[in-house]
Design an enzyme around this catalytic site. Structure first.
Site, PDB file in Angstrom:
ATOM      1  N   VAL A  11      34.617  28.320  40.597  1.00 30.63           N
ATOM      2  CA  VAL A  11      34.445  27.496  41.790  1.00 30.63           C
ATOM      3  C   VAL A  11      34.908  26.069  41.529  1.00 30.63           C
ATOM      4  O   VAL A  11      35.716  25.515  42.282  1.00 30.63           O
ATOM      5  CB  VAL A  11      32.971  27.535  42.237  1.00 30.63           C
ATOM      6  CG1 VAL A  11      32.699  26.534  43.335  1.00 30.63           C
ATOM      7  CG2 VAL A  11      32.609  28.939  42.705  1.00 30.63           C
ATOM      8  N   THR A 121      26.197  28.562  44.070  1.00 28.46           N
ATOM      9  CA  THR A 121      25.361  29.371  44.960  1.00 28.46           C
ATOM     10  C   THR A 121      23.921  29.259  44.485  1.00 28.46           C
ATOM     11  O   THR A 121      23.568  29.732  43.405  1.00 28.46           O
ATOM     12  CB  THR A 121      25.819  30.836  44.937  1.00 28.46           C
ATOM     13  OG1 THR A 121      27.173  30.857  45.361  1.00 28.46           O
ATOM     14  CG2 THR A 121      24.983  31.700  45.861  1.00 28.46           C
ATOM     15  N   GLU A 155      30.512  27.818  48.717  1.00 25.96           N
ATOM     16  CA  GLU A 155      31.892  28.256  48.532  1.00 25.96           C
ATOM     17  C   GLU A 155      32.009  29.734  48.898  1.00 25.96           C
ATOM     18  O   GLU A 155      31.129  30.519  48.582  1.00 25.96           O
ATOM     19  CB  GLU A 155      32.256  28.059  47.044  1.00 25.96           C
ATOM     20  CG  GLU A 155      33.654  28.408  46.701  1.00 25.96           C
ATOM     21  CD  GLU A 155      34.637  27.753  47.641  1.00 25.96           C
ATOM     22  OE1 GLU A 155      34.729  26.518  47.627  1.00 25.96           O
ATOM     23  OE2 GLU A 155      35.304  28.481  48.425  1.00 25.96           O
ATOM     24  N   LEU A 157      34.993  31.570  48.224  1.00 23.78           N
ATOM     25  CA  LEU A 157      36.239  32.115  47.661  1.00 23.78           C
ATOM     26  C   LEU A 157      36.038  33.497  47.043  1.00 23.78           C
ATOM     27  O   LEU A 157      34.958  33.842  46.573  1.00 23.78           O
ATOM     28  CB  LEU A 157      36.834  31.157  46.632  1.00 23.78           C
ATOM     29  CG  LEU A 157      36.018  30.753  45.410  1.00 23.78           C
ATOM     30  CD1 LEU A 157      36.055  31.809  44.335  1.00 23.78           C
ATOM     31  CD2 LEU A 157      36.583  29.454  44.878  1.00 23.78           C
ATOM     32  N   LYS A 158      37.131  34.288  47.084  1.00 20.98           N
ATOM     33  CA  LYS A 158      37.107  35.616  46.466  1.00 20.98           C
ATOM     34  C   LYS A 158      37.953  35.558  45.201  1.00 20.98           C
ATOM     35  O   LYS A 158      39.033  34.952  45.210  1.00 20.98           O
ATOM     36  CB  LYS A 158      37.716  36.659  47.419  1.00 20.98           C
ATOM     37  CG  LYS A 158      36.982  36.801  48.739  1.00 20.98           C
ATOM     38  CD  LYS A 158      37.606  37.861  49.608  1.00 20.98           C
ATOM     39  CE  LYS A 158      38.874  37.425  50.319  1.00 20.98           C
ATOM     40  NZ  LYS A 158      38.771  36.306  51.241  1.00 20.98           N
ATOM     41  N   PHE A 256      35.970  45.639  54.651  1.00 19.98           N
ATOM     42  CA  PHE A 256      34.787  45.927  53.826  1.00 19.98           C
ATOM     43  C   PHE A 256      34.084  47.223  54.180  1.00 19.98           C
ATOM     44  O   PHE A 256      32.858  47.323  54.077  1.00 19.98           O
ATOM     45  CB  PHE A 256      33.812  44.739  53.863  1.00 19.98           C
ATOM     46  CG  PHE A 256      34.091  43.801  52.727  1.00 19.98           C
ATOM     47  CD1 PHE A 256      35.202  42.982  52.742  1.00 19.98           C
ATOM     48  CD2 PHE A 256      33.271  43.777  51.611  1.00 19.98           C
ATOM     49  CE1 PHE A 256      35.493  42.158  51.679  1.00 19.98           C
ATOM     50  CE2 PHE A 256      33.556  42.956  50.543  1.00 19.98           C
ATOM     51  CZ  PHE A 256      34.666  42.144  50.576  1.00 19.98           C
ATOM     52  N   TYR A 258      35.463  50.139  52.837  1.00 26.07           N
ATOM     53  CA  TYR A 258      36.085  51.102  51.919  1.00 26.07           C
ATOM     54  C   TYR A 258      35.024  51.664  50.979  1.00 26.07           C
ATOM     55  O   TYR A 258      34.398  50.910  50.233  1.00 26.07           O
ATOM     56  CB  TYR A 258      37.198  50.429  51.110  1.00 26.07           C
ATOM     57  CG  TYR A 258      38.418  50.142  51.953  1.00 26.07           C
ATOM     58  CD1 TYR A 258      39.441  51.082  52.045  1.00 26.07           C
ATOM     59  CD2 TYR A 258      38.521  48.968  52.688  1.00 26.07           C
ATOM     60  CE1 TYR A 258      40.543  50.842  52.844  1.00 26.07           C
ATOM     61  CE2 TYR A 258      39.617  48.723  53.493  1.00 26.07           C
ATOM     62  CZ  TYR A 258      40.623  49.660  53.572  1.00 26.07           C
ATOM     63  OH  TYR A 258      41.705  49.432  54.374  1.00 26.07           O
ATOM     64  N   CYS A 267      29.254  37.927  42.087  1.00 27.59           N
ATOM     65  CA  CYS A 267      28.533  37.411  43.257  1.00 27.59           C
ATOM     66  C   CYS A 267      27.566  38.401  43.892  1.00 27.59           C
ATOM     67  O   CYS A 267      26.367  38.147  43.953  1.00 27.59           O
ATOM     68  CB  CYS A 267      29.528  36.932  44.309  1.00 27.59           C
ATOM     69  SG  CYS A 267      30.465  35.518  43.774  1.00 27.59           S
TER      70      CYS A 267
END
Ligand code: UDX
Length: 462
Positions: A11, A121, A155, A157-158, A256, A258, A267
């Protein structure tokens, strides 16, 4: 704007590089000497597409600096990001010791007003704890005259697309009740907020909960689909058809849903556990979150169960080719990866693993290098040699269209266990494979004793 970021993990480093790229003057502080020296040389400790060039260019331009000098860091930035780790405690709650240590450092050395931004987080209520910590240290110094605000700015982000996610965020959550802070935050993020207003301002606790709610919702979608996949297997339905059928409803959507071998990474598992812990602490029974977590734990075992059942629980001395070790493609991260649960179960059963991953080989070496039952292979082809079956755990692009004739020639038995539904079952059978996938009926190649040459299908039983 002068910006300081504490913590150069995923991050912090990505955020620092992105803010420097648009012209802010960023100083990144980390306690790890070695890491800081490497970063100065442009050596990035993580694999993240686009990050290395961004770090090198901005460092060379003098807009992105790295230091272990926390005092200089506190002096530099009008805004001070806290982006250090919050590892789970033994009981699953997020451990705030690093976050609070940074808060104390900021309080110890600040000489002017500062905005402190919680980017890690952190559980709901953490901004208050940071505020209390800074205030306590300032009081001790007799410097109550210095003003500060603590903002929650989570945040989203992936891994694998962290740079792009940061450059083009779909929302920028700002949790504060202070108007002056909102103005500064708007200025900081103005370069990322040009086409439409992506900034959503709310109170601090709502911002903190937004982060958890987003991840828990995504994890819920995955566990739901995995549950449907298990049902489909037992009912003789095809989860891929079901997925397309439900995804067409815009209220559900295709993202999402699958099915696979369960979610992993740094995470989802951690955040689920942390929110469950927060709920327990206030005597609220988060039934749904607990079910999501429990389904995921079971899902990580399903590949092994299929393998064990196929070989009548006789796995001792068998060798398996494993393709994919990272928890998802485009990363070398193996934290909570389904591949680990699978390999550890295979080893316990006495089987050997020949593994290949496009990026995670070093990480696998670090984690399991001394394990004699593991051979790390340089290519996906060498992993197949004399293996009893191929197991696919991560859906890397270059696993999608392999040379099936070659695979067949290498395996002692043409069997594939696919944890990501990469191939079409009927085509696999036509090619001569026994093919197991997720949420679809197992298809076996007709044996010589079959009276007629039609595809046979048998449902996987419990
Ligand atoms: C996630 C969130 O997406 C991101 O917004 C947040 O900031 C951090 O957590 P990340 O952990 O990098 O990001 O990975 P993500 O791409 O979300 O995938 C998480 C896991 O879910 C992976 O193990 C993946 O294989 C699995 N997954 C994802 C599925 O099993 N099925 C799906 O349909 C989607």
């Amino acid at each position: 704007m002068n910006v300081t970021i504490f913590g150069t993990g995923y991050v912090g480093l990505v955020q620092g590089a992105i803010l420097a790229e648009v012209g802010h003057h960023v100083v990144c502080v980390d306690v790890d000497d070695n890491k800081v020296e490497q970063l100065k040389l442009g050596i990035i400790p993580i694999y993240e597409p686009g990050l290395e060039s961004l770090v090198k260019e901005n460092h060379a331009a003098g807009r992105l600096e790295f230091t272990t000098d926390a005092v200089a860091g506190v002096k530099h930035g009008h805004v001070q990001f806290i982006a250090v780790g919050t590892p789970p405690d033994e009981d699953g709650s997020a451990d705030l010791k690093y976050v609070l240590a940074v808060a104390a450092t900021i309080g110890e050395h600040m000489e002017r007003d500062r905005i402190i931004i919680n980017k890690s987080t952190v559980p709901v209520g953490s901004a208050d704890r940071v505020r209390t910590e800074v205030k306590k240290v300032l009081e001790k110094r007799g410097r109550n005259d210095i003003g500060f605000d603590v903002v929650s700015n989570p945040e989203f982000l992936k891994e694998g697309s962290a740079v792009v996610d940061c450059q083009r965020p779909d929302r920028i959550i700002i949790g504060t009740e202070c108007d002056a802070t909102i103005d500064v935050m708007r200025e900081l993020y103005a370069p990322f907020n040009r086409n439409r207003d992506k900034i959503i301002v709310m109170d601090v606790k709502s911002a903190e909960l937004t982060k958890y709610a987003a991840n828990c919702m995504l994890a819920t979608k995955i566990s739901f689909m995995n549950e449907m996949a298990n049902l489909a297997e037992r009912l003789g339905a095809d989860i891929e058809a079901v997925r397309q059928g439900i995804g067409a409803d815009p209220r559900i959507g295709y993202h999402f849903i699958y099915p696979g071998v369960g979610y992993g990474g740094s995470c989802f598992p951690k955040d689920l556990q942390a929110l469950i812990h927060t709920s327990d602490a206030i005597n609220f029974d988060a039934k749904l979150l607990k079910a999501v977590e429990s389904r995921n734990k079971e899902q990580k075992n399903t590949l092994f169960q299929k393998i064990s059942q196929h070989f009548d629980a006789q796995l001792k001395g068998k060798t398996f080719a494993v393709w994919g070790l990272s928890f998802k493609p485009n990363t070398d991260d193996m934290r909570d990866a389904p591949s680990r649960v699978l390999m550890e179960a295979l080893w316990t059963a006495g089987a050997k693993v020949q593994a290949y991953d496009p990026e995670a080989m070093e990480e696998a070496q670090r984690l399991y290098g001394s394990n004699e039952l593991l051979t790390l292979c340089g290519t996906k082809e060498t992993a197949l040699k004399n293996s009893d079956a191929l197991i696919i755990v991560t859906e890397w692009q270059n696993f999608r269209a392999p040379d099936f004739e070659f695979i067949k020639a290498q395996l002692t038995e043409p069997t594939i266990f696919d944890g990501r539904n990469l191939y079409e079952p009927r085509r696999m059978v036509a090619k001569g494979f026994t093919y197991y996938s997720v949420g679809r009926t197992k298809l076996a190649f007709p044996t010589l004793s079959s009276s007629s040459y039609h595809l046979s299908a048998s449902t996987i039983s419990d």
